[in-house]
Scaffold this motif. Sequence first.
Motif, PDB file in Angstrom:
ATOM      1  N   LEU A 152       0.819  -1.209   0.000  1.00 18.39           N
ATOM      2  CA  LEU A 152       0.000   0.000   0.000  1.00 18.39           C
ATOM      3  C   LEU A 152       0.853   1.259   0.000  1.00 18.39           C
ATOM      4  N   GLY A 153       0.202   2.376  -0.301  1.00 13.01           N
ATOM      5  CA  GLY A 153       0.871   3.672  -0.228  1.00 13.01           C
ATOM      6  C   GLY A 153       1.260   4.224  -1.580  1.00 13.01           C
ATOM      7  N   GLY A 154       1.877   5.397  -1.551  1.00 11.27           N
ATOM      8  CA  GLY A 154       2.319   6.023  -2.789  1.00 11.27           C
ATOM      9  C   GLY A 154       1.871   7.449  -2.939  1.00 11.27           C
ATOM     10  N   PHE A 211       0.256  11.032  -0.673  1.00 14.25           N
ATOM     11  CA  PHE A 211       0.429  11.639   0.658  1.00 14.25           C
ATOM     12  C   PHE A 211      -0.616  11.165   1.653  1.00 14.25           C
ATOM     13  N   SER A 212      -1.894  11.189   1.254  1.00 12.00           N
ATOM     14  CA  SER A 212      -2.951  10.835   2.196  1.00 12.00           C
ATOM     15  C   SER A 212      -2.849   9.377   2.636  1.00 12.00           C
ATOM     16  N   MET A 213      -2.566   8.482   1.697  1.00  9.98           N
ATOM     17  CA  MET A 213      -2.427   7.071   2.055  1.00  9.98           C
ATOM     18  C   MET A 213      -1.199   6.833   2.924  1.00  9.98           C
ATOM     19  N   ASP A 214      -0.096   7.507   2.598  1.00 10.25           N
ATOM     20  CA  ASP A 214       1.110   7.333   3.399  1.00 10.25           C
ATOM     21  C   ASP A 214       0.893   7.790   4.834  1.00 10.25           C
ATOM     22  N   MET A 215       0.119   8.874   5.029  1.00 11.96           N
ATOM     23  CA  MET A 215      -0.190   9.329   6.382  1.00 11.96           C
ATOM     24  C   MET A 215      -1.051   8.310   7.115  1.00 11.96           C
ATOM     25  N   LYS A 216      -1.978   7.701   6.387  1.00  5.62           N
ATOM     26  CA  LYS A 216      -2.829   6.668   6.979  1.00  5.62           C
ATOM     27  C   LYS A 216      -1.995   5.462   7.390  1.00  5.62           C
ATOM     28  N   LEU A 217      -1.022   5.109   6.564  1.00  8.98           N
ATOM     29  CA  LEU A 217      -0.174   3.972   6.892  1.00  8.98           C
ATOM     30  C   LEU A 217       0.713   4.270   8.099  1.00  8.98           C
ATOM     31  N   ARG A 218       1.137   5.525   8.251  1.00 10.72           N
ATOM     32  CA  ARG A 218       1.897   5.898   9.450  1.00 10.72           C
ATOM     33  C   ARG A 218       1.048   5.688  10.698  1.00 10.72           C
ATOM     34  N   ALA A 219      -0.252   6.004  10.574  1.00  7.98           N
ATOM     35  CA  ALA A 219      -1.167   5.804  11.709  1.00  7.98           C
ATOM     36  C   ALA A 219      -1.303   4.310  12.028  1.00  7.98           C
ATOM     37  N   TYR A 220      -1.426   3.501  10.987  1.00 13.62           N
ATOM     38  CA  TYR A 220      -1.450   2.055  11.208  1.00 13.62           C
ATOM     39  C   TYR A 220      -0.163   1.612  11.909  1.00 13.62           C
ATOM     40  N   GLY A 221       0.952   2.181  11.447  1.00 10.29           N
ATOM     41  CA  GLY A 221       2.245   1.808  12.002  1.00 10.29           C
ATOM     42  C   GLY A 221       2.350   2.055  13.488  1.00 10.29           C
ATOM     43  N   ASN A 233       8.184  -2.226   2.386  1.00 10.91           N
ATOM     44  CA  ASN A 233       7.157  -1.187   2.379  1.00 10.91           C
ATOM     45  C   ASN A 233       6.658  -0.879   3.791  1.00 10.91           C
ATOM     46  N   VAL A 234       6.523  -1.910   4.630  1.00 11.86           N
ATOM     47  CA  VAL A 234       6.088  -1.709   6.014  1.00 11.86           C
ATOM     48  C   VAL A 234       7.141  -0.906   6.787  1.00 11.86           C
ATOM     49  N   VAL A 235       8.395  -1.184   6.510  1.00 13.09           N
ATOM     50  CA  VAL A 235       9.465  -0.422   7.153  1.00 13.09           C
ATOM     51  C   VAL A 235       9.437   1.027   6.693  1.00 13.09           C
ATOM     52  N   LYS A 236       9.302   1.227   5.398  1.00 14.12           N
ATOM     53  CA  LYS A 236       9.378   2.569   4.812  1.00 14.12           C
ATOM     54  C   LYS A 236       8.144   3.414   5.107  1.00 14.12           C
ATOM     55  N   ARG A 237       6.957   2.866   4.885  1.00 12.62           N
ATOM     56  CA  ARG A 237       5.738   3.680   4.950  1.00 12.62           C
ATOM     57  C   ARG A 237       5.001   3.578   6.282  1.00 12.62           C
ATOM     58  N   ILE A 282       4.044 -10.037  10.359  1.00 15.93           N
ATOM     59  CA  ILE A 282       4.410 -10.972   9.297  1.00 15.93           C
ATOM     60  C   ILE A 282       4.102 -10.318   7.953  1.00 15.93           C
ATOM     61  N   ALA A 283       5.119 -10.210   7.113  1.00 16.79           N
ATOM     62  CA  ALA A 283       4.950  -9.675   5.755  1.00 16.79           C
ATOM     63  C   ALA A 283       4.977 -10.842   4.784  1.00 16.79           C
ATOM     64  N   LEU A 284       4.097 -10.806   3.780  1.00 14.10           N
ATOM     65  CA  LEU A 284       3.997 -11.968   2.905  1.00 14.10           C
ATOM     66  C   LEU A 284       4.975 -11.947   1.743  1.00 14.10           C
ATOM     67  N   SER A 285       5.851 -10.950   1.688  1.00 11.96           N
ATOM     68  CA  SER A 285       6.937 -10.961   0.713  1.00 11.96           C
ATOM     69  C   SER A 285       7.991  -9.972   1.193  1.00 11.96           C
ATOM     70  N   ASN A 286       9.179 -10.070   0.615  1.00  9.23           N
ATOM     71  CA  ASN A 286      10.250  -9.140   0.993  1.00  9.23           C
ATOM     72  C   ASN A 286       9.900  -7.709   0.603  1.00  9.23           C
TER      73      ASN A 286
END
Length: 376
Positions: A116-118, A120-130, A149-153, A140-144
């Motif tokens: 996910l992401g890409g 501004f609005s989605m990236d902010m939402k992902l930070r909230a999830y984080g 992406n989980v680390v970055k976003r 658990i991430a289902l691929s490298n």
Amino acid sequence: MKKIKVLFFIYEMGAGGAARTMLNIINNLDRTQFEPVLVTLNYNGSYEDDLKSDITFIKLDTKRLRSAIFPLAKVIRNEHADIVFSTIPNYNTIAILARLLSFTSAKSVIREAAYLGGNFSMDMKLRAYGLLYRLSSKVIALSNGVKDNVVKRYNVNPRKIQVIYNPVDVDGIQRQIDNGKIAEEHQAIFKSKGKVIITAGRLVKDKDHHTLLCALAQLNNRLNAKLVILGEGELETPLKIKAEELNIADKVHFFGFQRNPYIYFKHADLFALSSLHEGFGHVLAEALATGTPVVSTNSRPGAAEVLNDGEFGVMCEVGNAEDMAAKLYETLTMTNEQLMQMVDRGKERAREFDAKTIAKQYEDTFIQTIGWSDRS
């Protein structure tokens, strides 16, 4: 020896990939070490009948995800769960909050399946999830690619993240092929002249069936081919209109959701995936398991990882109908020897994702998470 009680939470055991993944994990857990409990909202899902009979199955008395927090917390408490496992961001947040409000020692293990992401609005939402993901014990991430992406976003510590690929029930797929039958009203499509291309997935923008239809129109300038589409979604009507515009409506067949898609895969000449991006590409691994040649877009991170950048299937550019048409033609005109080599490699690759193998990786993760290092 006390068993580890794992509570699995998902919206419903419906027709999607998340439910299929949950099903494969739960059914294949070692019952000598683990006691699974499945909790869903108050829906009837198409995969419920496939659950093993020894699974404790609880439906919350609500159909609203937000209303599930306190009832789920109560179930966590009453079931004395050691681990609460969930998947997909919205459900993960509910599961984490419910685990906190259960006031128990249960650990949260969450699975991130999407890339996910890409914007501004989605990236902010992902930070909230984080922020919530950091309250879990393991991600658990289902691929490298999903892990990166989980680390970055999401801004989650990479040391908390473990990559475990999607489980594929290889033996179960073969059983469904051996015992299955294409619906009578669909059989004529597979018996008539011309090559049959098949695809499966939700009819949504990310799957980019639009490009696949355009590729089919170009392909039919060189050979006779039909497209069978398995799946449902909001874009079914627009896609039918697009097929009319391209003058290929008689060559495109919408068969909806099928409980046994694998018998359809097996009788097709080729499986095609046109996705813009894939977290893993579960359906690709399933197609490989059926022994069907695969053409897929280079949809990262998942499809590229499943096919190892073209080692186990033919890959084309994302969103490029001309390139896809060329790769479809190339594959459909291969010699029998070339096709068999591709099929054999694909089956070997699918075995690497076998549900029993993947379930063992989940078992090890669950054991490590609660610190029960000695289970002998």
